[in-house]
Design an enzyme around this catalytic site. Structure first.
Site, PDB file in Angstrom:
ATOM      1  N   LYS A 109      17.992 -70.193  94.442  1.00  0.00           N
ATOM      2  CA  LYS A 109      18.761 -69.233  95.244  1.00  0.00           C
ATOM      3  C   LYS A 109      19.714 -69.950  96.201  1.00  0.00           C
ATOM      4  O   LYS A 109      20.847 -69.539  96.389  1.00  0.00           O
ATOM      5  CB  LYS A 109      17.806 -68.343  96.065  1.00  0.00           C
ATOM      6  CG  LYS A 109      16.892 -67.480  95.206  1.00  0.00           C
ATOM      7  CD  LYS A 109      15.892 -66.717  96.052  1.00  0.00           C
ATOM      8  CE  LYS A 109      14.857 -67.569  96.737  1.00  0.00           C
ATOM      9  NZ  LYS A 109      13.932 -68.277  95.841  1.00  0.00           N
ATOM     10  N   ALA A 138      10.003 -70.497 102.934  1.00  0.00           N
ATOM     11  CA  ALA A 138      11.127 -70.721 102.024  1.00  0.00           C
ATOM     12  C   ALA A 138      11.611 -72.156 102.120  1.00  0.00           C
ATOM     13  O   ALA A 138      11.541 -72.780 103.178  1.00  0.00           O
ATOM     14  CB  ALA A 138      12.270 -69.777 102.388  1.00  0.00           C
ATOM     15  N   GLY A 139      12.091 -72.660 100.999  1.00  0.00           N
ATOM     16  CA  GLY A 139      12.746 -73.968 100.976  1.00  0.00           C
ATOM     17  C   GLY A 139      13.921 -73.840 100.025  1.00  0.00           C
ATOM     18  O   GLY A 139      13.730 -73.737  98.819  1.00  0.00           O
ATOM     19  N   HIS A 140      15.113 -73.747 100.578  1.00  0.00           N
ATOM     20  CA  HIS A 140      16.315 -73.546  99.755  1.00  0.00           C
ATOM     21  C   HIS A 140      17.145 -74.824  99.772  1.00  0.00           C
ATOM     22  O   HIS A 140      17.571 -75.272 100.836  1.00  0.00           O
ATOM     23  CB  HIS A 140      17.130 -72.368 100.295  1.00  0.00           C
ATOM     24  CG  HIS A 140      16.387 -71.057 100.210  1.00  0.00           C
ATOM     25  ND1 HIS A 140      16.902 -69.876 100.659  1.00  0.00           N
ATOM     26  CD2 HIS A 140      15.158 -70.753  99.704  1.00  0.00           C
ATOM     27  CE1 HIS A 140      16.027 -68.895 100.431  1.00  0.00           C
ATOM     28  NE2 HIS A 140      14.957 -69.415  99.860  1.00  0.00           N
ATOM     29  N   GLN A 191      11.832 -66.345  98.638  1.00  0.00           N
ATOM     30  CA  GLN A 191      10.731 -66.153  97.672  1.00  0.00           C
ATOM     31  C   GLN A 191      11.302 -65.469  96.420  1.00  0.00           C
ATOM     32  O   GLN A 191      12.476 -65.628  96.136  1.00  0.00           O
ATOM     33  CB  GLN A 191       9.575 -65.352  98.278  1.00  0.00           C
ATOM     34  CG  GLN A 191       8.789 -66.099  99.352  1.00  0.00           C
ATOM     35  CD  GLN A 191       9.434 -66.098 100.715  1.00  0.00           C
ATOM     36  OE1 GLN A 191       9.748 -65.059 101.254  1.00  0.00           O
ATOM     37  NE2 GLN A 191       9.631 -67.270 101.295  1.00  0.00           N
ATOM     38  N   ASP A 247      11.888 -70.272  94.195  1.00  0.00           N
ATOM     39  CA  ASP A 247      12.425 -71.557  93.753  1.00  0.00           C
ATOM     40  C   ASP A 247      13.290 -71.438  92.510  1.00  0.00           C
ATOM     41  O   ASP A 247      13.346 -72.356  91.680  1.00  0.00           O
ATOM     42  CB  ASP A 247      11.291 -72.571  93.515  1.00  0.00           C
ATOM     43  CG  ASP A 247      10.442 -72.773  94.749  1.00  0.00           C
ATOM     44  OD1 ASP A 247      11.006 -72.699  95.857  1.00  0.00           O
ATOM     45  OD2 ASP A 247       9.223 -72.983  94.608  1.00  0.00           O
TER      46      ASP A 247
HETATM   47  P1  GDP Z   1      15.265 -71.768  95.997  1.00  0.00           P
HETATM   48  O1  GDP Z   1      14.047 -71.730  96.832  1.00  0.00           O
HETATM   49  O2  GDP Z   1      15.365 -70.599  95.066  1.00  0.00           O
HETATM   50  O3  GDP Z   1      16.534 -71.962  96.776  1.00  0.00           O
HETATM   51  O4  GDP Z   1      15.118 -73.045  95.048  1.00  0.00           O
HETATM   52  P2  GDP Z   1      14.629 -74.539  95.509  1.00  0.00           P
HETATM   53  O5  GDP Z   1      15.737 -75.174  96.260  1.00  0.00           O
HETATM   54  O6  GDP Z   1      13.300 -74.476  96.140  1.00  0.00           O
HETATM   55  O7  GDP Z   1      14.392 -75.207  94.099  1.00  0.00           O
HETATM   56  C1  GDP Z   1      15.430 -75.342  93.167  1.00  0.00           C
HETATM   57  C2  GDP Z   1      15.633 -76.845  92.882  1.00  0.00           C
HETATM   58  O8  GDP Z   1      16.430 -76.998  91.739  1.00  0.00           O
HETATM   59  C3  GDP Z   1      16.369 -77.566  93.994  1.00  0.00           C
HETATM   60  O9  GDP Z   1      15.917 -78.896  94.037  1.00  0.00           O
HETATM   61  C4  GDP Z   1      17.832 -77.508  93.547  1.00  0.00           C
HETATM   62  O10 GDP Z   1      18.609 -78.572  94.064  1.00  0.00           O
HETATM   63  C5  GDP Z   1      17.661 -77.645  92.058  1.00  0.00           C
HETATM   64  N1  GDP Z   1      18.678 -76.943  91.249  1.00  0.00           N
HETATM   65  C6  GDP Z   1      19.308 -75.783  91.496  1.00  0.00           C
HETATM   66  N2  GDP Z   1      20.075 -75.432  90.442  1.00  0.00           N
HETATM   67  C7  GDP Z   1      19.924 -76.401  89.508  1.00  0.00           C
HETATM   68  C8  GDP Z   1      20.412 -76.596  88.186  1.00  0.00           C
HETATM   69  O11 GDP Z   1      21.143 -75.785  87.634  1.00  0.00           O
HETATM   70  N3  GDP Z   1      19.988 -77.727  87.530  1.00  0.00           N
HETATM   71  C9  GDP Z   1      19.155 -78.620  88.089  1.00  0.00           C
HETATM   72  N4  GDP Z   1      18.808 -79.682  87.363  1.00  0.00           N
HETATM   73  N5  GDP Z   1      18.671 -78.480  89.331  1.00  0.00           N
HETATM   74  C10 GDP Z   1      19.030 -77.373  90.025  1.00  0.00           C
HETATM   75  P1  IMO Z   2      11.576 -69.911  98.247  1.00  0.00           P
HETATM   76  O1  IMO Z   2      12.397 -69.021  99.170  1.00  0.00           O
HETATM   77  C1  IMO Z   2       7.897 -70.503  96.024  1.00  0.00           C
HETATM   78  C2  IMO Z   2       4.259 -68.758  97.746  1.00  0.00           C
HETATM   79  C3  IMO Z   2       3.162 -69.702  98.197  1.00  0.00           C
HETATM   80  C4  IMO Z   2       1.942 -68.827  97.937  1.00  0.00           C
HETATM   81  C5  IMO Z   2       2.429 -67.428  98.313  1.00  0.00           C
HETATM   82  C6  IMO Z   2       2.067 -66.984  99.732  1.00  0.00           C
HETATM   83  O2  IMO Z   2      11.832 -71.352  98.444  1.00  0.00           O
HETATM   84  O3  IMO Z   2      11.730 -69.448  96.848  1.00  0.00           O
HETATM   85  P2  IMO Z   2       2.971 -67.693 102.113  1.00  0.00           P
HETATM   86  O4  IMO Z   2       2.963 -69.007 102.817  1.00  0.00           O
HETATM   87  O5  IMO Z   2       4.327 -67.088 101.941  1.00  0.00           O
HETATM   88  O6  IMO Z   2       2.005 -66.696 102.698  1.00  0.00           O
HETATM   89  O7  IMO Z   2       2.381 -68.019 100.647  1.00  0.00           O
HETATM   90  O8  IMO Z   2       3.841 -67.467  98.176  1.00  0.00           O
HETATM   91  N1  IMO Z   2       5.601 -68.997  98.328  1.00  0.00           N
HETATM   92  C7  IMO Z   2       6.631 -69.535  97.652  1.00  0.00           C
HETATM   93  N2  IMO Z   2       6.682 -70.061  96.408  1.00  0.00           N
HETATM   94  N3  IMO Z   2       9.004 -70.436  96.778  1.00  0.00           N
HETATM   95  C8  IMO Z   2       8.963 -69.904  98.013  1.00  0.00           C
HETATM   96  O9  IMO Z   2      10.078 -69.694  98.751  1.00  0.00           O
HETATM   97  C9  IMO Z   2       7.733 -69.454  98.528  1.00  0.00           C
HETATM   98  N4  IMO Z   2       7.324 -68.914  99.682  1.00  0.00           N
HETATM   99  C10 IMO Z   2       6.024 -68.623  99.551  1.00  0.00           C
HETATM  100  O10 IMO Z   2       3.156 -70.874  97.437  1.00  0.00           O
HETATM  101  O11 IMO Z   2       1.648 -68.810  96.581  1.00  0.00           O
HETATM  102 MG    MG Z   3      12.400 -72.945  97.291  1.00  0.00          MG
END
Ligand code: GDP
Ligand code: IMO
Ligand code: MG
Length: 425
Positions: free
Chosen positions: A17, A40-42, A224, A14
């Site tokens: 990415k 993953a949640g991007h 991750q 998170d």
């Molecule tokens: P990922 O899993 O690494 O792709 O990250 P996530 O999408 O799970 O979590 C990042 C969160 O931060 C998302 O809600 C993005 O929209 C948000 N985000 C990304 N870059 C920025 C930033 O520079 N500032 C703010 N305020 N939010 C951001």
């Molecule tokens: P992105 O790509 C944050 C964490 C889970 C748990 C551990 C194992 O969005 O960054 P799993 O279901 O993979 O066996 O869980 O890994 N986890 C993440 N935490 N971002 C993620 O993906 C994750 N994918 C798995 O919360 O601690």
């Molecule tokens: Mg994420």
């Protein structure tokens, strides 16, 4: 040197990415996911649309980019079909989407086993996303997995089900899990998924290597983060796949000599979802403030993310194991109005300095952070588009990171939108 690049999360996931991949995909011909699944949640924000991508690479919002789900991934077909449907409803036609025939398939029993294994661990549970990720990778290693190519072949698929399902059922029964696995039902549901996915499935390894041969630029999208990797992460509180740059090759079939650069994505502070070591965690009002200002709730599960200060010891480890060439710092805007800021610059264990990330879980639990204070800023930086426009204290926070980690910060993200990005020469 090859222009192909890998984007890696340097912390516990998170890091942002998705946003950085979307930003950098502009100059690439192809974006490839090489590990993980719908754990993953991007998130990619484009104008008034927010896309939460779980399986499909974050390059998909450009119509001309080839997007590949590589062989190192684990794929839940129903989730993928939902994601495809959602993207189509928003006007993305996914003509350039390709799925590796060697990627593994998440089966219903993988989700039941995720639940069962977490229950068995009790207080030591990992806090997984419950998407069946770990059990699917376990089966891959146990040579009990089902790949996309087998899913597409009804005869082989049935044979595999007949072999595997009774074994899984026995274990579920033994632990009193009231989950009935009916082969005919699984075959029917997965048979339908197979037909809907068939035209996306191909030999992505050959496709990727054709792109390599033609000199087309490839971006490998990590999921991750480094500290969640099965080999280099904070085991056992990790995910089921290796999350570091080396796996970009294994998980795609592109040899290491064709990867030129590894960009590490660093959130300006730390977060973690699920259990496990987090030495710079803030279990106080400041942690709550970070969670609020950064909207730190899981993209996949909605769980509140644990928040804390930047951890340089852990980041140095990420620099080393990934061979990072440069950094992209995200969510710098979130640190507004937190003054002073702190950075964990070292660890102590029983009053002795520790300069590396130990493997021993008990030791990790006892480790104490050593903090340095830095002045914060109060200005809104979300409209800054050049480094020089940032407040001096903010510039100095970035320069401190560069000095401590020995790497340049080339990209600074000051908001979720694609254009809220500062690129430095
Ligand atoms: P990922 O899993 O690494 O792709 O990250 P996530 O999408 O799970 O979590 C990042 C969160 O931060 C998302 O809600 C993005 O929209 C948000 N985000 C990304 N870059 C920025 C930033 O520079 N500032 C703010 N305020 N939010 C951001
Ligand atoms: P992105 O790509 C944050 C964490 C889970 C748990 C551990 C194992 O969005 O960054 P799993 O279901 O993979 O066996 O869980 O890994 N986890 C993440 N935490 N971002 C993620 O993906 C994750 N994918 C798995 O919360 O601690
Ligand atoms: Mg994420």
């Amino acid at each position: 040197m090859s222009a192909n690049l890998v984007i890696i999360g340097t912390q516990w996931g998170d890091e942002g990415k998705g946003k950085i991949v979307d930003f950098l995909a502009r100059d690439c011909a192809m974006v490839v996911r090489f590990q993980g699944g719908n754990n993953a949640g991007h998130t990619v924000v484009l104008g008034d649309q927010t896309y939460k991508l779980h399986l499909i690479p974050s390059g998909i919002l450009y119509a001309d980019k080839m997007c590949v789900l590589g062989n190192g991934m684990v794929i839940d077909p129903a989730v993928l079909l939902d994601e495809i449907k959602d993207l189509k409803s928003k006007g993305h036609f996914l003509r350039n989407l390709h799925i590796s025939e060697r990627a593994h398939v998440i089966m219903p029993y993988h989700k039941y086993f995720d639940e069962l294994e977490e229950e068995m661990k009790g207080a030591d549970k990992i806090g997984t996303t419950m998407r069946g990720i770990g059990p699917c990778y376990s089966d891959k290693v146990a040579r009990m997995g089902i790949r996309m190519s087998e899913l597409l072949n009804a005869n082989i698929f049935m044979k595999r089900l007949q072999q595997i399902v009774p074994f899984k059922q026995k274990i579920l029964n033994a632990f009193g899990k009231k989950r009935e696995l009916v082969i005919a039902e699984i075959a029917a549901a997965y048979g339908q998924h197979a037909e809907q996915l068939r035209h996306y499935v191909c030999d992505t390894t050959t496709l990727l290597n054709r792109f390599v041969g033609e000199g087309k630029k490839i971006l490998f999208e990590g999921a991750q983060g480094t500290l969640l990797g099965i080999d280099h992460g904070t085991y056992p509180f990790v995910t089921g796949s290796e999350t570091t740059a080396g796996n970009a090759s294994c998980g795609s079939g592109v040899a290491p000599c064709h990867i030129g650069k590894v960009v590490g994505v660093v959130k300006a502070y730390s977060t973690r979802v699920g259990s496990g070591y987090f030495v710079s965690e803030l279990n106080n009002a400041l942690g709550e403030q970070l969670r609020k200002q950064g909207h730190e709730y899981g993209t996949t599960t909605g769980r509140p993310r644990r928040c804390g200060w930047l951890d340089i010891v852990a980041l140095k480890y990420a620099v080393m194991v990934n061979g990072l060439s440069e950094l992209a710092v995200t969510k710098l805007d979130v640190l507004r109005n937190i003054d002073p800021l702190q950075i964990c610059v070292g660890y102590t264990y029983r009053d002795k300095a520790v300069d590396h990330l130990p493997a021993d879980m008990e030791m990790l639990q006892e480790i104490q952070p050593v903090y340095q204070n830095f002045p914060g800023w109060h200005e809104d930086i979300s409209n800054c588009r050049a480094f020089a426009e940032l407040p001096l204290t903010c510039q100095s926070y970035i320069q401190t990171m560069e000095k401590l980690l020995g790497l340049p910060v080339r990209i600074i993200s000051v908001g979720a939108e694609r254009n809220q990005t500062i690129v430095r020469a």
